[in-house]
Design an enzyme around this catalytic site. Structure first.
Site, short mmCIF file in Angstrom:
data_model
loop_
_atom_site.label_atom_id
_atom_site.label_comp_id
_atom_site.label_asym_id
_atom_site.label_seq_id
_atom_site.Cartn_x
_atom_site.Cartn_y
_atom_site.Cartn_z
N THR A 98 28.66 43.77 36.38
CA THR A 98 29.57 42.87 37.10
C THR A 98 28.94 42.65 38.46
O THR A 98 28.10 43.43 38.88
CB THR A 98 30.94 43.58 37.31
OG1 THR A 98 31.57 43.76 36.06
CG2 THR A 98 31.88 42.82 38.23
N GLY A 158 39.06 42.99 31.56
CA GLY A 158 38.87 44.26 32.27
C GLY A 158 39.52 44.22 33.64
O GLY A 158 40.46 43.47 33.90
N ASP A 159 38.97 45.03 34.53
CA ASP A 159 39.50 45.10 35.89
C ASP A 159 39.11 43.90 36.75
O ASP A 159 39.82 43.55 37.69
CB ASP A 159 39.00 46.39 36.57
CG ASP A 159 37.47 46.45 36.62
OD1 ASP A 159 36.83 45.98 35.65
OD2 ASP A 159 36.93 46.97 37.60
N1 ASP Z 1 34.26 46.23 35.23
C1 ASP Z 1 33.74 45.40 34.19
C2 ASP Z 1 34.68 45.38 33.04
O1 ASP Z 1 35.26 46.40 32.73
C3 ASP Z 1 32.40 45.82 33.70
C4 ASP Z 1 31.46 46.41 34.72
O2 ASP Z 1 31.63 46.23 35.90
O3 ASP Z 1 30.49 47.08 34.35
O4 ASP Z 1 34.79 44.36 32.42
#
Ligand code: ASP
Length: 374
Positions: free
Chosen positions: A217, A247-248
């Protein structure tokens, strides 16, 4: 259960500090006070704004965000412009164009942004066909009274504003996805051929990410010369996710939170774990309670690790089998970042300097055994 032992608030060894800054750090270390040490380092940037911090893949992006703030753009707009570099880059398979697809081979993107002074936010989830989801999120914030649009509704919104619609699945990402399908199990219909394994794109993936299921990300938090805050987070999310999984990253309070009077924080890493503790909001609340950005990131990670209870997420020592990183900046321009595991980097830039990679603080003193790329 003790899954929080072996903690290490590690000093940041090489920050390119000036002599005066290095002396401040050294003096704090001599006092033997870890927290003081951290604050001396975080405080290096005090009084020097604008500043932008980002995940490691945001080295160019922080430079652009700082330049755009210097040119008069608001921090949230500058942040969105900065991450646009990474969204357009097919070689970053964790964000935007060329992002790795979901389990059905469809690239679904998540993003959000937030503006400190107004506390307004915009977000899109599971957006298909538009390579700049952060810019679409910015328009949600600017043009609507709503915060989050998802799926087909988000795509229609982007289309109506004239964002160009395109196929985001590059040949490299398609080949990696097919390789993953072939590797999944011996009891479904898909196999991996020797030619597939030898393919340079697949070899590139294996070398860079290894056997584990990687994620990625970009988060970018920014403060301008007047202490105004803004931020954005944008991603293609968990590789090969269940279609529709969000996701977050597009969730205000989880992948990003900005309180104009307190701080801006964002995250990368295992999104579900960040959501469970409202991670970025937690970082900002720690800043409100008086912690430096770096200490606040560590505080939120400590809470996240304590909230990690399911055995499938823990190694034999009770430590998480994943990583999460938080990045934060306050209105004074003090900044910091921390990861669960040691060895991670983040991108940093302030006005008048070149962007640089810095060491994240960490809860644990060692890198995780499974890390290929920090
Ligand atoms: N946070 C992101 C998600 O869970 C993935 C990541 O940042 O590696 O979609």
């Amino acid at each position: 259960m003790s899954n929080t032992h072996d903690r290490d608030v590690s000093p940041e060894p090489d920050h390119g500090l000036t002599r005066r800054e290095a002396l401040a750090v050294g003096a704090a270390a001599a006092l033997g006070a870890t927290a003081r040490l951290s604050e001396a380092q975080d405080g290096v940037a005090a009084g020097h704004r604008p500043v932008a911090v980002a995940s490691k893949n945001g080295l160019e992006a922080v430079g652009r965000a700082v330049r755009r703030m210097e040119a008069g753009l608001s921090p949230v707009e500058a942040a969105v412009e900065g991450v646009g570099i990474v969204e357009a880059d097919p070689d970053d398979v964790t964000v935007g164009y060329g992002g790795l697809p979901n389990s059905e081979g469809v690239v679904q993107l998540d993003a959000c942004c937030m503006d400190g002074p107004t506390m307004r936010a915009g977000a899109v989830g599971a957006l298909e066909g538009f390579k700049h989801p952060a810019a679409v999120a910015l328009e949600v914030m600017r043009r609507t009274t709503r915060v989050l649009l998802v799926g087909e509704g988000a795509a229609r919104f982007a289309r109506s504003l004239g964002f160009p619609s395109e196929n985001l699945l590059t040949e490299r990402s398609r080949k990696i996805w097919l390789y993953w399908k072939g590797q999944m199990s011996s009891i479904d219909d898909w196999m991996t051929t020797p030619e597939q394994v030898q393919d340079p794109d697949v070899q590139w993936f294996i070398k860079k990410f290894g056997a584990i299921r990687p994620t990625g990300t970009i988060n970018l938090c920014a403060v301008n010369a007047d202490g105004v805050l803004g931020g954005t987070t944008t991603t293609s999310g968990l590789f090969f996710k269940i279609p529709g999984r969000v996701g977050d990253s597009p969730l205000i309070g989880a992948g990003l939170y900005v309180d104009g009077e307190v701080g801006a924080a964002g995250s990368t890493g295992r999104g579900e774990s960040v959501i469970q503790v409202a991670g970025s909001h937690t970082v900002v609340e720690f800043i409100r309670a008086g912690k430096s950005p770096r200490e606040a990131c560590l505080g939120a990670l400590d809470r996240l690790v304590r909230a990690t209870r399911m055995p499938y997420l823990l190694d034999t020592d009770g430590r998480p089998t994943f990583d999460v990183k938080f990045y934060a900046v306050n209105p004074r321009g003090e900044s910091g970042a921390a990861a669960i595991w040691a060895g991670a980097k983040y991108a940093w830039c302030r006005g008048g300097t070149e962007p640089e990679l810095r060491d994240c603080a960490s809860l644990y003193p060692t890198p995780p055994p499974w890390r290929k790329d920090s």
